[in-house]
Write a protein that holds these residues in place. Structure first.
Motif, PDB file in Angstrom:
ATOM      1  N   PHE A  41       0.794  -1.389   0.098  1.00  0.00           N
ATOM      2  CA  PHE A  41      -0.111  -0.371  -0.377  1.00  0.00           C
ATOM      3  C   PHE A  41       0.923   1.454   0.228  1.00  0.00           C
ATOM      4  O   PHE A  41       0.426   2.425   0.443  1.00  0.00           O
ATOM      5  N   GLU A  42       2.360   0.992  -0.209  1.00  0.00           N
ATOM      6  CA  GLU A  42       3.002   2.670  -0.306  1.00  0.00           C
ATOM      7  C   GLU A  42       2.487   3.520  -1.457  1.00  0.00           C
ATOM      8  O   GLU A  42       3.054   5.149  -0.750  1.00  0.00           O
ATOM      9  N   LYS A  43       2.394   2.475  -1.957  1.00  0.00           N
ATOM     10  CA  LYS A  43       1.943   3.948  -3.608  1.00  0.00           C
ATOM     11  C   LYS A  43       0.671   4.880  -3.412  1.00  0.00           C
ATOM     12  O   LYS A  43      -0.288   5.383  -4.064  1.00  0.00           O
ATOM     13  N   VAL A  44      -0.193   3.955  -2.645  1.00  0.00           N
ATOM     14  CA  VAL A  44      -1.962   4.754  -2.127  1.00  0.00           C
ATOM     15  C   VAL A  44      -1.205   6.332  -1.984  1.00  0.00           C
ATOM     16  O   VAL A  44      -0.689   6.528  -0.987  1.00  0.00           O
ATOM     17  N   SER A  45      -2.629   6.939  -2.784  1.00  0.00           N
ATOM     18  CA  SER A  45      -2.838   8.436  -2.394  1.00  0.00           C
ATOM     19  C   SER A  45      -3.658   8.659  -1.835  1.00  0.00           C
ATOM     20  O   SER A  45      -5.190   7.975  -1.910  1.00  0.00           O
ATOM     21  N   GLY A  46      -3.784   9.762  -0.710  1.00  0.00           N
ATOM     22  CA  GLY A  46      -4.264  10.832   0.658  1.00  0.00           C
ATOM     23  C   GLY A  46      -6.138  11.341  -1.167  1.00  0.00           C
ATOM     24  O   GLY A  46      -6.679  11.415  -0.488  1.00  0.00           O
ATOM     25  N   PRO A  47      -4.929  12.128  -2.437  1.00  0.00           N
ATOM     26  CA  PRO A  47      -6.049  12.786  -2.410  1.00  0.00           C
ATOM     27  C   PRO A  47      -6.901  11.597  -3.313  1.00  0.00           C
ATOM     28  O   PRO A  47      -8.535  11.853  -3.423  1.00  0.00           O
ATOM     29  N   VAL A  48      -6.570  10.685  -3.861  1.00  0.00           N
ATOM     30  CA  VAL A  48      -7.051   9.506  -4.671  1.00  0.00           C
ATOM     31  C   VAL A  48      -8.689   8.910  -3.673  1.00  0.00           C
ATOM     32  O   VAL A  48      -9.818   8.591  -4.101  1.00  0.00           O
ATOM     33  N   SER A 163      -1.170   7.060  -9.787  1.00  0.00           N
ATOM     34  CA  SER A 163       0.685   6.065  -9.264  1.00  0.00           C
ATOM     35  C   SER A 163       1.594   6.506 -10.188  1.00  0.00           C
ATOM     36  O   SER A 163       2.291   6.413 -10.108  1.00  0.00           O
ATOM     37  N   GLY A 164       1.171   6.938 -11.601  1.00  0.00           N
ATOM     38  CA  GLY A 164       1.966   6.958 -12.480  1.00  0.00           C
ATOM     39  C   GLY A 164       2.501   5.554 -12.964  1.00  0.00           C
ATOM     40  O   GLY A 164       3.276   5.717 -14.491  1.00  0.00           O
ATOM     41  N   SER A 165       1.237   4.753 -12.897  1.00  0.00           N
ATOM     42  CA  SER A 165       2.156   3.487 -13.206  1.00  0.00           C
ATOM     43  C   SER A 165       0.896   3.147 -15.753  1.00  0.00           C
ATOM     44  O   SER A 165       1.013   4.446 -15.631  1.00  0.00           O
ATOM     45  N   ASN A 166       1.848   2.284 -16.215  1.00  0.00           N
ATOM     46  CA  ASN A 166       1.529   2.493 -17.603  1.00  0.00           C
ATOM     47  C   ASN A 166      -0.242   1.277 -17.776  1.00  0.00           C
ATOM     48  O   ASN A 166      -0.045   0.090 -16.967  1.00  0.00           O
ATOM     49  N   LEU A 167      -1.068   2.262 -18.183  1.00  0.00           N
ATOM     50  CA  LEU A 167      -2.253   1.438 -18.265  1.00  0.00           C
ATOM     51  C   LEU A 167      -2.451   0.827 -19.397  1.00  0.00           C
ATOM     52  O   LEU A 167      -4.054  -0.106 -19.114  1.00  0.00           O
ATOM     53  N   PHE A 168      -1.427   0.858 -20.109  1.00  0.00           N
ATOM     54  CA  PHE A 168      -1.887  -0.333 -20.634  1.00  0.00           C
ATOM     55  C   PHE A 168      -0.887  -1.528 -20.704  1.00  0.00           C
ATOM     56  O   PHE A 168      -1.137  -2.743 -21.911  1.00  0.00           O
ATOM     57  N   GLU A 169      -0.391  -2.132 -19.622  1.00  0.00           N
ATOM     58  CA  GLU A 169       0.066  -3.453 -19.816  1.00  0.00           C
ATOM     59  C   GLU A 169      -1.733  -4.078 -18.921  1.00  0.00           C
ATOM     60  O   GLU A 169      -2.427  -3.539 -18.863  1.00  0.00           O
ATOM     61  N   VAL A 170      -0.846  -5.934 -19.419  1.00  0.00           N
ATOM     62  CA  VAL A 170      -1.837  -5.855 -19.523  1.00  0.00           C
ATOM     63  C   VAL A 170      -2.356  -6.710 -18.246  1.00  0.00           C
ATOM     64  O   VAL A 170      -3.179  -7.127 -17.997  1.00  0.00           O
ATOM     65  N   GLU A 171      -1.339  -7.103 -17.050  1.00  0.00           N
ATOM     66  CA  GLU A 171      -2.305  -6.892 -16.079  1.00  0.00           C
ATOM     67  C   GLU A 171      -3.305  -5.404 -15.516  1.00  0.00           C
ATOM     68  O   GLU A 171      -4.193  -6.621 -14.639  1.00  0.00           O
ATOM     69  N   VAL A 172      -3.255  -4.541 -16.213  1.00  0.00           N
ATOM     70  CA  VAL A 172      -3.922  -3.793 -15.519  1.00  0.00           C
ATOM     71  C   VAL A 172      -5.089  -3.457 -15.837  1.00  0.00           C
ATOM     72  O   VAL A 172      -6.553  -3.601 -15.952  1.00  0.00           O
ATOM     73  N   PHE A 173      -4.745  -4.341 -17.760  1.00  0.00           N
ATOM     74  CA  PHE A 173      -6.353  -4.767 -17.859  1.00  0.00           C
ATOM     75  C   PHE A 173      -6.868  -5.685 -17.903  1.00  0.00           C
ATOM     76  O   PHE A 173      -8.487  -5.776 -17.760  1.00  0.00           O
ATOM     77  N   GLY A 174      -6.023  -6.417 -17.341  1.00  0.00           N
ATOM     78  CA  GLY A 174      -6.861  -7.716 -16.631  1.00  0.00           C
ATOM     79  C   GLY A 174      -7.267  -7.605 -15.611  1.00  0.00           C
ATOM     80  O   GLY A 174      -8.611  -8.102 -15.072  1.00  0.00           O
ATOM     81  N   ILE A 175      -7.105  -6.593 -14.549  1.00  0.00           N
ATOM     82  CA  ILE A 175      -7.646  -6.413 -13.391  1.00  0.00           C
ATOM     83  C   ILE A 175      -8.702  -5.089 -13.995  1.00  0.00           C
ATOM     84  O   ILE A 175      -9.852  -5.519 -13.165  1.00  0.00           O
ATOM     85  N   PHE A 176      -8.936  -4.176 -14.647  1.00  0.00           N
ATOM     86  CA  PHE A 176     -10.010  -3.553 -14.594  1.00  0.00           C
ATOM     87  C   PHE A 176     -10.673  -4.427 -15.221  1.00  0.00           C
ATOM     88  O   PHE A 176     -12.357  -4.432 -15.303  1.00  0.00           O
ATOM     89  N   ILE A 177     -11.244  -5.167 -16.527  1.00  0.00           N
ATOM     90  CA  ILE A 177     -12.004  -6.468 -17.391  1.00  0.00           C
ATOM     91  C   ILE A 177     -12.305  -7.309 -16.074  1.00  0.00           C
ATOM     92  O   ILE A 177     -13.848  -7.450 -15.895  1.00  0.00           O
ATOM     93  N   SER A 178     -12.034  -8.123 -15.077  1.00  0.00           N
ATOM     94  CA  SER A 178     -11.906  -8.751 -14.183  1.00  0.00           C
ATOM     95  C   SER A 178     -13.263  -7.386 -12.581  1.00  0.00           C
ATOM     96  O   SER A 178     -14.217  -7.888 -12.058  1.00  0.00           O
ATOM     97  N   ARG A 179     -13.008  -6.465 -12.002  1.00  0.00           N
ATOM     98  CA  ARG A 179     -13.631  -6.065 -12.263  1.00  0.00           C
ATOM     99  C   ARG A 179     -14.897  -4.995 -12.586  1.00  0.00           C
ATOM    100  O   ARG A 179     -16.137  -5.058 -11.766  1.00  0.00           O
ATOM    101  N   PHE A 180     -14.622  -4.657 -13.762  1.00  0.00           N
ATOM    102  CA  PHE A 180     -16.244  -4.461 -15.242  1.00  0.00           C
ATOM    103  C   PHE A 180     -16.756  -6.395 -14.477  1.00  0.00           C
ATOM    104  O   PHE A 180     -18.489  -6.179 -14.471  1.00  0.00           O
ATOM    105  N   ILE A 181     -16.489  -7.304 -14.830  1.00  0.00           N
ATOM    106  CA  ILE A 181     -17.213  -7.946 -14.983  1.00  0.00           C
ATOM    107  C   ILE A 181     -17.916  -8.288 -13.580  1.00  0.00           C
ATOM    108  O   ILE A 181     -18.535  -8.935 -13.359  1.00  0.00           O
ATOM    109  N   PHE A 182     -17.262  -8.162 -12.420  1.00  0.00           N
ATOM    110  CA  PHE A 182     -17.703  -8.241 -10.891  1.00  0.00           C
ATOM    111  C   PHE A 182     -18.939  -7.535 -10.436  1.00  0.00           C
ATOM    112  O   PHE A 182     -19.292  -8.023 -10.133  1.00  0.00           O
ATOM    113  N   ILE A 183     -18.580  -5.847 -11.359  1.00  0.00           N
ATOM    114  CA  ILE A 183     -19.532  -5.239 -10.452  1.00  0.00           C
ATOM    115  C   ILE A 183     -20.944  -5.696 -11.632  1.00  0.00           C
ATOM    116  O   ILE A 183     -21.943  -5.459 -11.080  1.00  0.00           O
TER     117      ILE A 183
END
Length: 196
Positions: A41-48, A163-183
Motif C-alpha cells: 500500500f506504499e503508493k496509496v494516494s491521499g487525494p485519490v 500513481s504514474g503506472s502504465n495503463l496499457f500493461e496486460v495486468e492492468v487490463f486484466g484487473i479492469f476487465i475482472s472488476r468490470f465483470i464483478f460489478i
C-alpha cells in the motif's frame, strides 16, 4: 439491552443509508488494486482516497435527495427525508473534502475523474428525447454497463493513473476487465428486477 439495539440500528441505518458504506466499499476496491499491482500500500494516494470517498458520498446522496431516484416509500428514502439536515451537512463536508483532495491530483487525474463524475451526475437526470423524458438509469441495457464502467474506472484506472503506472500493461487490463465483470454481476440482478 434495548438501548444497545437501538444504537446499533441507528448506526447501521446511518452507515448504509448515508452511503458511507458504499464509499468504504469503493475504497476497499481501490486498496485491492494497489495491492494487486504493487504488492503493498506504499503508493496509496491521499487525494485519490479522499476524492473517491467524498465523490461516492456526494453522488449517491445527491441522486437520492435531489433527483428522487428512490421510491418515496422505501426505507432508505424515508430515513433520508427524516435526516435531510444531516445529509445536507454531509454533502457540504464531502464537497469540501473533494475540493481539497482535487488540489493534490494531476491534471490527467482531474480530467479523468471529471468525466466519471459527469456520467454519475447525469445518470439520474431526466433527459428529453423524442418528446419523452428518459433517464440513463431507466434504460435497462445501458444501466448495468454504465455502472460497471464507472466503478471499474474509479477503482482501477483512476488510482493507477494517479500513481504514474502504465495503463496499457496486460495486468492492468486484466484487473479492469475482472472488476468490470464483478460489478456487472452485482448490478445485473437488480437491473433484471427493475425490468419486471
Amino acid at each position: 439491552m434495548k438501548s444497545v439495539i437501538h444504537l446499533f440500528s441507528a448506526f447501521t441505518s446511518f452507515l448504509f443509508f448515508s452511503s458511507v458504506f458504499i464509499a468504504l466499499c469503493a475504497l476497499a476496491l481501490i486498496l485491492t488494486t494497489y495491492l494487486v499491482i504493487f504488492g503493498n500500500f506504499e503508493k496509496v494516494s491521499g487525494p485519490v482516497v479522499g476524492i473517491v470517498f467524498a465523490g461516492v458520498v456526494l453522488i449517491y446522496n445527491y441522486n437520492v435527495l435531489f433527483r428522487s431516484s428512490f421510491q418515496a416509500n422505501s426505507e432508505r428514502k424515508k430515513w433520508m427525508l427524516e435526516h435531510q439536515g444531516l445529509l445536507v451537512r454531509i454533502l457540504v463536508v464531502a464537497g469540501i473534502i473533494a475540493l481539497v483532495a482535487s488540489a493534490g491530483l494531476t491534471l490527467n487525474g482531474i480530467v479523468f475523474i471529471t468525466h466519471l463524475f459527469f456520467i454519475s451526475l447525469v445518470y439520474g437526470w431526466p433527459l428529453k428525447w423524442k418528446n419523452r423524458t428518459v433517464a440513463f438509469r431507466s434504460i435497462p441495457i445501458i444501466k448495468p454497463f454504465l455502472i460497471a464502467y464507472v466503478w471499474s474506472a474509479v477503482t482501477v484506472i483512476f488510482p493507477l493513473l494517479e500513481s504514474g503506472s502504465n495503463l496499457f500493461e496486460v495486468e492492468v487490463f486484466g484487473i479492469f476487465i475482472s472488476r468490470f465483470i464483478f460489478i456487472l454481476a452485482l448490478v445485473l440482478p437488480f437491473d433484471i428486477r427493475d425490468c419486471k
